[in-house]
Scaffold this motif. Structure first.
Motif, PDB file in Angstrom:
ATOM      1  N   ILE A  19       0.802  -1.192   0.120  1.00 59.33           N
ATOM      2  CA  ILE A  19      -0.010   0.066  -0.207  1.00 59.33           C
ATOM      3  C   ILE A  19       0.877   1.312   0.009  1.00 59.33           C
ATOM      4  CG2 ILE A  19      -1.829   1.312   1.233  1.00 59.33           C
ATOM      5  CD1 ILE A  19      -2.439  -1.736   2.607  1.00 59.33           C
ATOM      6  N   GLY A  20       0.495   2.150  -0.852  1.00 58.84           N
ATOM      7  CA  GLY A  20       1.531   3.360  -0.808  1.00 58.84           C
ATOM      8  C   GLY A  20       1.534   4.077  -2.485  1.00 58.84           C
ATOM      9  N   GLU A  21       2.594   4.531  -2.719  1.00 60.55           N
ATOM     10  CA  GLU A  21       2.617   5.156  -4.038  1.00 60.55           C
ATOM     11  C   GLU A  21       3.148   4.259  -5.144  1.00 60.55           C
ATOM     12  OE1 GLU A  21       7.001   5.390  -2.285  1.00 60.55           O
ATOM     13  OE2 GLU A  21       4.936   5.494  -1.379  1.00 60.55           O
ATOM     14  N   VAL A  22       2.341   4.544  -6.238  1.00 60.53           N
ATOM     15  CA  VAL A  22       3.303   3.888  -7.457  1.00 60.53           C
ATOM     16  C   VAL A  22       3.203   5.142  -8.600  1.00 60.53           C
ATOM     17  CG1 VAL A  22       0.880   3.105  -8.323  1.00 60.53           C
ATOM     18  CG2 VAL A  22       2.952   2.276  -9.366  1.00 60.53           C
ATOM     19  N   LEU A  23       4.332   5.162  -9.202  1.00 60.36           N
ATOM     20  CA  LEU A  23       4.516   6.621  -9.777  1.00 60.36           C
ATOM     21  C   LEU A  23       5.667   6.350 -10.982  1.00 60.36           C
ATOM     22  CD1 LEU A  23       7.533   7.101  -8.456  1.00 60.36           C
ATOM     23  CD2 LEU A  23       6.287   8.371  -6.680  1.00 60.36           C
ATOM     24  N   ILE A  24       5.858   7.518 -11.650  1.00 58.12           N
ATOM     25  CA  ILE A  24       6.722   7.529 -12.653  1.00 58.12           C
ATOM     26  C   ILE A  24       8.093   8.089 -12.074  1.00 58.12           C
ATOM     27  CG2 ILE A  24       7.555   8.133 -14.855  1.00 58.12           C
ATOM     28  CD1 ILE A  24       4.989   6.322 -15.004  1.00 58.12           C
ATOM     29  N   ASP A  25       9.200   7.274 -12.247  1.00 62.79           N
ATOM     30  CA  ASP A  25      10.482   7.931 -11.764  1.00 62.79           C
ATOM     31  C   ASP A  25      11.194   8.177 -12.996  1.00 62.79           C
ATOM     32  OD1 ASP A  25      10.917   7.575  -9.093  1.00 62.79           O
ATOM     33  OD2 ASP A  25      11.418   5.433  -9.191  1.00 62.79           O
TER      34      ASP A  25
ATOM     35  N   ALA B 158       8.245   3.148 -14.285  1.00 65.75           N
ATOM     36  CA  ALA B 158       7.442   2.794 -13.296  1.00 65.75           C
ATOM     37  C   ALA B 158       8.259   2.762 -11.986  1.00 65.75           C
ATOM     38  CB  ALA B 158       6.564   1.718 -13.463  1.00 65.75           C
ATOM     39  N   GLY B 159       7.668   3.340 -10.851  1.00 68.08           N
ATOM     40  CA  GLY B 159       8.587   3.181  -9.579  1.00 68.08           C
ATOM     41  C   GLY B 159       7.523   3.518  -8.582  1.00 68.08           C
ATOM     42  N   GLY B 160       8.150   3.985  -7.625  1.00 59.63           N
ATOM     43  CA  GLY B 160       7.649   4.391  -6.141  1.00 59.63           C
ATOM     44  C   GLY B 160       8.153   2.963  -5.151  1.00 59.63           C
ATOM     45  N   ALA B 161       8.495   3.265  -3.921  1.00 57.84           N
ATOM     46  CA  ALA B 161       9.004   2.434  -3.192  1.00 57.84           C
ATOM     47  C   ALA B 161       8.257   1.156  -2.883  1.00 57.84           C
ATOM     48  CB  ALA B 161       9.594   2.982  -1.880  1.00 57.84           C
ATOM     49  N   PRO B 162       7.132   1.396  -2.533  1.00 53.58           N
ATOM     50  CA  PRO B 162       6.248   0.042  -2.329  1.00 53.58           C
ATOM     51  C   PRO B 162       6.107  -0.861  -3.600  1.00 53.58           C
ATOM     52  CG  PRO B 162       4.993   2.017  -1.286  1.00 53.58           C
ATOM     53  CD  PRO B 162       6.028   2.369  -2.384  1.00 53.58           C
TER      54      PRO B 162
ATOM     55  N   VAL C 124      -1.790  -1.665  -3.858  1.00 57.67           N
ATOM     56  CA  VAL C 124      -3.018  -0.892  -3.546  1.00 57.67           C
ATOM     57  C   VAL C 124      -2.577   0.629  -3.672  1.00 57.67           C
ATOM     58  CG1 VAL C 124      -4.862  -0.181  -2.204  1.00 57.67           C
ATOM     59  CG2 VAL C 124      -4.204  -2.638  -2.430  1.00 57.67           C
ATOM     60  N   ALA C 125      -3.045   1.446  -4.670  1.00 59.50           N
ATOM     61  CA  ALA C 125      -2.482   2.719  -4.852  1.00 59.50           C
ATOM     62  C   ALA C 125      -3.513   3.509  -5.646  1.00 59.50           C
ATOM     63  CB  ALA C 125      -1.159   2.801  -5.298  1.00 59.50           C
ATOM     64  N   GLY C 126      -3.455   4.964  -5.739  1.00 57.45           N
ATOM     65  CA  GLY C 126      -4.031   5.873  -6.278  1.00 57.45           C
ATOM     66  C   GLY C 126      -3.162   6.044  -7.626  1.00 57.45           C
ATOM     67  N   ILE C 127      -4.017   6.055  -8.928  1.00 65.05           N
ATOM     68  CA  ILE C 127      -3.226   6.361  -9.972  1.00 65.05           C
ATOM     69  C   ILE C 127      -4.209   7.468 -10.815  1.00 65.05           C
ATOM     70  CG2 ILE C 127      -2.090   4.501 -10.279  1.00 65.05           C
ATOM     71  CD1 ILE C 127      -3.932   3.289 -12.202  1.00 65.05           C
ATOM     72  N   GLY C 128      -3.697   8.417 -11.759  1.00 62.35           N
ATOM     73  CA  GLY C 128      -4.383   9.119 -12.229  1.00 62.35           C
ATOM     74  C   GLY C 128      -5.236   8.389 -13.585  1.00 62.35           C
ATOM     75  N   ASP C 129      -6.026   9.159 -14.018  1.00 58.72           N
ATOM     76  CA  ASP C 129      -6.814   8.670 -15.288  1.00 58.72           C
ATOM     77  C   ASP C 129      -6.160   9.311 -16.553  1.00 58.72           C
ATOM     78  OD1 ASP C 129      -8.592   7.568 -17.251  1.00 58.72           O
ATOM     79  OD2 ASP C 129     -10.209   9.000 -16.546  1.00 58.72           O
TER      80      ASP C 129
END
Length: 319
Positions: A7-13, A29-33, A50-55
């Motif tokens: 649970i936490g961030e998924v993002l673009i590194d 793609a990245g984010g520590a979790p 489990v994370a929030g991502i944009g549309d």
């Protein structure tokens, strides 16, 4: 049954490097979790993110990237904010600094009501990253996750993963981290984070202080090329790593933690996972394995793409 629910961030590194005096950037793609979970699945475990991502296109990209390494993406929630972007600035020795496009980022918009009970019922370990604690409503979602992990008797792991750019002030980061540490079974800290939490310069002294303050929690410290440390039978034990030429340390700590969680959950039911928490011999072996995973990751650029396979780790395990 999933080995790890993260649970936490998924993002673009986006990594910024200099080539012939010209800055160049590449994204992954990245984010520590997410990196921790990718380390688990690349080694052969099962994981759900489990994370929030944009549309948006970046949200589509991270969903595809997680799926490509076998992560269950059913916990990715489209929210009313853009997918979070992180910019990783690499030094010549592979060390990095971070800045973020997160005002707000989608990872901060995960809400408690997004969490489903069956995700926790189906997991052996629930893993939380600290960036979820920096802003609401994700902070409330993180604490709801802690409640659900407790309700289902799941092992709870926490990565302190301090990033100054995402916090209003350092004191808030420490206070929020300590709240979670008091409820976690396993906590990983870097050398910098051990100093942040205790004020002590010595990692050994800092780790022993935390272990005394939270006797039910297993604390692990990462020391970069010097390996890792853990409190074993009341003493601080140093577990050496293998020598490598570091190129990019972005995901080395995540590879370390993911390899540990793979060892913790591999071929074990939830009750056996909890029993392993008290097994000092298990931790000494698992830390040697995790050190190799972190070291090999530092020899490659990127985050998820840099994580080693099981065969890579076994090949480089010290005799």
């Amino acid at each position: 049954m999933y080995d790890v629910l993260a649970i936490g961030e998924v993002l673009i590194d986006f990594s910024v490097v200099m080539a012939a005096g010209v800055p160049q950037m590449f994204g992954s793609a990245g984010g520590a979790p997410a990196n921790v979970l990718a380390a688990v699945t690349k080694l052969g475990g099962r994981g759900r993110m489990v994370a929030g991502i944009g549309d948006d296109a970046f949200g589509d990209f991270v969903r595809r990237a997680l799926g490509a390494v076998g992560i269950d993406d059913s916990g990715l929630v489209r929210v009313g904010a853009r997918t979070t972007l992180a910019f990783v600035h690499l030094a010549p020795d592979g060390e990095r600094s971070f800045s973020f496009d997160r005002h707000p980022g989608a990872d901060t918009q995960l809400r408690p009501e997004h969490l489903r009970d069956d995700w926790f019922e189906q997991a052996k370990v629930v893993h939380l990253g600290s960036l979820a604690l920096s802003h609401e409503p994700a902070r409330s979602a993180a604490h709801r996750a802690l409640d659900l992990a407790r309700d289902y008797g799941r092992v709870m792991t926490f990565d302190v993963n301090y990033r100054p750019a995402v916090w209003n002030d350092t004191r808030e980061a420490v206070e929020q981290s300590l709240r979670v540490i008091g409820r976690a079974d396993v906590v990983k800290c870097s050398e910098e984070e051990l100093h942040l939490l205790t004020g002590r310069q010595s990692p050994d002294e800092a780790l022993l202080e935390l272990a005394a303050a939270f006797p039910e929690t297993r604390f692990l410290g990462t020391l970069g090329p010097d390996g890792s440390i853990a409190v074993i039978r009341g003493e601080c034990r140093h577990i050496p790593s293998i020598p490598v030429q570091a190129v990019d340390t972005t995901a080395a700590g995540d590879a370390f933690f993911g390899a540990l969680l793979y060892q913790l959950t591999n071929d074990a039911n939830p009750d056996a996972v909890r029993n392993r928490l008290r097994d000092d011999a298990f931790w000494l072996s698992a830390l040697r394995f995790a050190n190799v995973a972190g070291a090999l990751t530092a020899t490659r650029r990127g985050a998820i793409d840099a994580l080693p396979a099981l065969s890579d780790i076994l090949e480089h395990m010290p005799a």
